[in-house]
Design a protein around this motif. Structure first.
Motif, PDB file in Angstrom:
ATOM      1  N   VAL A 294      -2.033  -3.919  -0.435  1.00 19.97           N
ATOM      2  CA  VAL A 294      -2.039  -4.516   0.868  1.00 19.97           C
ATOM      3  C   VAL A 294      -1.240  -3.557   1.897  1.00 19.97           C
ATOM      4  CG1 VAL A 294      -2.640  -6.723   0.035  1.00 19.97           C
ATOM      5  CG2 VAL A 294      -0.061  -5.985   0.244  1.00 19.97           C
TER       6      VAL A 294
ATOM      7  N   GLU B 276       0.832  -1.293   0.055  1.00 20.34           N
ATOM      8  CA  GLU B 276       0.006   0.052  -0.049  1.00 20.34           C
ATOM      9  C   GLU B 276       0.961   1.208   0.042  1.00 20.34           C
ATOM     10  OE1 GLU B 276      -4.010   0.622   2.141  1.00 20.34           O
ATOM     11  OE2 GLU B 276      -2.462   1.075   3.622  1.00 20.34           O
TER      12      GLU B 276
ATOM     13  N   LEU C  96      -5.869 -13.198   1.515  1.00 20.61           N
ATOM     14  CA  LEU C  96      -6.401 -13.058   2.812  1.00 20.61           C
ATOM     15  C   LEU C  96      -7.207 -11.855   3.157  1.00 20.61           C
ATOM     16  CD1 LEU C  96      -3.406 -14.596   4.876  1.00 20.61           C
ATOM     17  CD2 LEU C  96      -5.559 -15.755   4.504  1.00 20.61           C
ATOM     18  N   SER C  97      -6.826 -10.827   2.468  1.00 21.02           N
ATOM     19  CA  SER C  97      -7.402  -9.477   2.928  1.00 21.02           C
ATOM     20  C   SER C  97      -8.876  -9.445   2.276  1.00 21.02           C
ATOM     21  CB  SER C  97      -6.869  -8.386   2.283  1.00 21.02           C
ATOM     22  OG  SER C  97      -6.754  -8.425   1.042  1.00 21.02           O
ATOM     23  N   ASP C  98      -9.160 -10.232   1.207  1.00 17.77           N
ATOM     24  CA  ASP C  98     -10.346 -10.044   0.517  1.00 17.77           C
ATOM     25  C   ASP C  98     -10.822 -11.512   0.140  1.00 17.77           C
ATOM     26  OD1 ASP C  98     -13.059  -9.286  -0.818  1.00 17.77           O
ATOM     27  OD2 ASP C  98     -11.834  -8.156  -2.140  1.00 17.77           O
TER      28      ASP C  98
ATOM     29  N   ARG D 102      -0.194  -4.452   7.974  1.00 18.14           N
ATOM     30  CA  ARG D 102      -0.564  -5.223   8.888  1.00 18.14           C
ATOM     31  C   ARG D 102      -1.059  -6.715   8.359  1.00 18.14           C
ATOM     32  NH1 ARG D 102      -5.292  -4.780  13.364  1.00 18.14           N
ATOM     33  NH2 ARG D 102      -5.847  -7.094  13.693  1.00 18.14           N
ATOM     34  N   ASP D 103      -1.528  -6.674   7.029  1.00 13.16           N
ATOM     35  CA  ASP D 103      -1.870  -7.866   6.115  1.00 13.16           C
ATOM     36  C   ASP D 103      -0.525  -8.606   5.722  1.00 13.16           C
ATOM     37  OD1 ASP D 103      -4.654  -7.290   6.581  1.00 13.16           O
ATOM     38  OD2 ASP D 103      -4.739  -6.638   4.514  1.00 13.16           O
TER      39      ASP D 103
ATOM     40  N   ARG E 227       0.925 -10.412   8.859  1.00 19.79           N
ATOM     41  CA  ARG E 227      -0.140 -11.686   9.076  1.00 19.79           C
ATOM     42  C   ARG E 227       0.227 -12.680   8.202  1.00 19.79           C
ATOM     43  NH1 ARG E 227      -6.172 -12.092   7.324  1.00 19.79           N
ATOM     44  NH2 ARG E 227      -6.837 -13.980   8.456  1.00 19.79           N
TER      45      ARG E 227
ATOM     46  N   ASP F 208      -2.224  -1.266  17.014  1.00 24.34           N
ATOM     47  CA  ASP F 208      -3.031  -0.413  15.967  1.00 24.34           C
ATOM     48  C   ASP F 208      -3.507   0.845  16.426  1.00 24.34           C
ATOM     49  OD1 ASP F 208      -2.628  -2.838  13.941  1.00 24.34           O
ATOM     50  OD2 ASP F 208      -4.161  -3.673  15.167  1.00 24.34           O
TER      51      ASP F 208
ATOM     52  N   ALA G  66      -1.169 -12.441   1.030  1.00 23.99           N
ATOM     53  CA  ALA G  66      -1.814 -11.015   2.020  1.00 23.99           C
ATOM     54  C   ALA G  66      -2.980 -10.506   1.199  1.00 23.99           C
ATOM     55  CB  ALA G  66      -0.565  -9.989   2.068  1.00 23.99           C
ATOM     56  N   ALA G  67      -2.852 -10.447  -0.200  1.00 22.55           N
ATOM     57  CA  ALA G  67      -3.977  -9.913  -0.773  1.00 22.55           C
ATOM     58  C   ALA G  67      -4.999 -10.731  -0.925  1.00 22.55           C
ATOM     59  CB  ALA G  67      -3.628  -9.593  -2.265  1.00 22.55           C
TER      60      ALA G  67
END
Length: 406
Positions: free
Chosen positions: A256, A208, A288-290, A259-260, A263, A406, A285-286
């Motif tokens: 992303v 990101e 898992l994020s969506d 944090r992602d 993770r 966070d 990560a991408a």
């Protein structure tokens, strides 16, 4: 002259050229990740290459096509690490002198590993772009052949061999998700995948903090810069060749957050027992994020690098335990009197929570002079146990604050 993108035949030629000199890495279904996402998740383990990254494919394909004169003069490259190791390793194998210019903040492990392959390493500037400019200068001054990390048709063709292998191992894939820095890997995979399976969905992923390719492809303007776990894809300016390729072939680019990325790195260690750097974990990560976006599909991603500093990896794993609620730091306000600490520790004992460290703060606190703040770092089997100890502390009259990431 403007470079022409490699064709599927160029990629097949690269595959034949490098065969036997790079690892034909496994691609496996992750049962656990598939259950978490609700899709069939395939992982391509490029972190199992000798230098722990996919960069060997493009670097070797490039070096094998140099003229004898170019080989004798030597090559130079600019890299944050993985490209450097790839050029250094295969340069040494082929008897080609190698000089590498790296940004000054490059993780020590990447510097030492590059030097261990016999390359001369020069540290220059705070960012890749600074190292790149210096490498270009030295190339002109000393006659080295410059080996670009991504914006080169032969580098892209080498990276594209991954696309051939992935669709050979899993021809029914619906989607391929690939990390993007300068775009060489995504470009090569996209050319191969579109040729073999035109309707396949191709999704790139950037940190990101560094959405440079997304802006180049979509024509947007987003903030750029910062300290990312995925330093391997922290590129301010993507390649001209790769931008043209991806503008034509890509379906989407996802961004992303840190944090992602953390993770994903932690989950790959915990679930797959494999070490992957931040850039290498960006694809997962991408996903898992969506998860809804990928539900029910057959999805593959490339674990494109595994060179992460061990101290940084330890921090990522501990921070993940904090986010899971298994490690916590509690600030307990108490009267500064005999027995207070004993009463506090009793609650931890009864809740079955282990105390890692304690610290009294009597001075730097807004509490009355007779009171103190006792910071307790603790670990437990699960988040519920931490919640239990907080409830017990509050029930016997203590005020409790929990530190947060966070």
């Amino acid at each position: 002259m403007q470079q022409q993108p490699p064709t599927i035949d160029d990629i097949r030629g690269a595959a034949a050229r490098i065969e036997g000199n790079v690892v034909r890495t496994p691609m496996l279904v992750s049962r656990t990740l598939s259950e978490i996402v609700g899709a069939e998740i395939w992982l391509k383990f490029e972190n199992l290459q000798f230098t722990a990254a996919y960069k060997e494919r493009g670097a070797l394909n490039k070096l094998l096509q140099l003229t004898e004169e170019e080989r004798s003069k030597g090559v130079i490259a600019a890299s944050a690490g993985n490209h450097a190791q790839a050029v250094a390793y295969h340069g040494k194998r082929l008897g080609i002198p190698v000089t590498i210019v790296m940004p000054e903040p490059t993780p020590t492990i990447k510097v030492t590993q590059t030097e261990s392959h016999g390359a001369k390493v020069i540290l220059h500037g705070p960012m890749f772009d600074d190292a790149y400019a210096r490498a270009r200068e030295l190339s002109l001054e000393q006659g080295f052949h410059f080996v670009h990390p991504f914006d080169d048709a032969q580098i892209v063709a080498g990276a594209g061999t991954l696309g051939l292998e992935m669709l050979e191992d899993a021809p029914d894939l619906d989607t391929i998700v690939v990390p993007i820095g300068g775009g060489g890997l995504m470009s090569g995979v996209s050319i191969a995948a579109r040729a073999l399976k035109p309707g396949i969905e191709l999704i790139g992923v950037e940190a990101e903090l560094y959405p440079s390719m997304k802006c180049a492809v979509d024509g947007c303007q987003l903030p750029l810069g910062g300290d990312t776990l995925a330093e391997g894809i922290a590129v301010k300016a993507p390649g001209q060749l790769t931008s043209r390729i991806l503008r034509e072939l890509l379906d989407d680019i996802m961004l992303v957050p840190e944090r992602d990325l953390e993770r994903a790195v932690a989950m790959l260690v915990g679930i797959e027992k494999t070490v992957v750097e931040g850039a290498g974990a960006a694809g997962l990560a991408a996903i898992l994020s969506d998860p809804k976006r990928f539900a029910g599909k057959k999805v593959a991603t490339i674990l494109c690098g595994g060179n992460i500093d061990t101290h940084l990896l330890a921090n990522v794993l501990v921070r993940d335990l904090v986010r899971q609620g298994r490690i916590a730091r509690l600030r307990v306000a108490a009267e500064d009197r005999p027995g207070a600490l004993a009463l506090i520790t009793q609650q931890f004992h009864e809740a079955g929570v282990n105390i890692i460290e304690t610290n009294h703060s009597r001075i730097f606190t807004s509490l009355p002079a007779k009171d103190t703040v006792i910071e307790v770092e603790c670990e437990a089997r699960d988040a519920k146990a931490i919640d239990d100890v907080v409830s017990r502390l509050e029930a016997v009259g203590f005020k409790v604050e929990r530190a947060s990431l966070d």
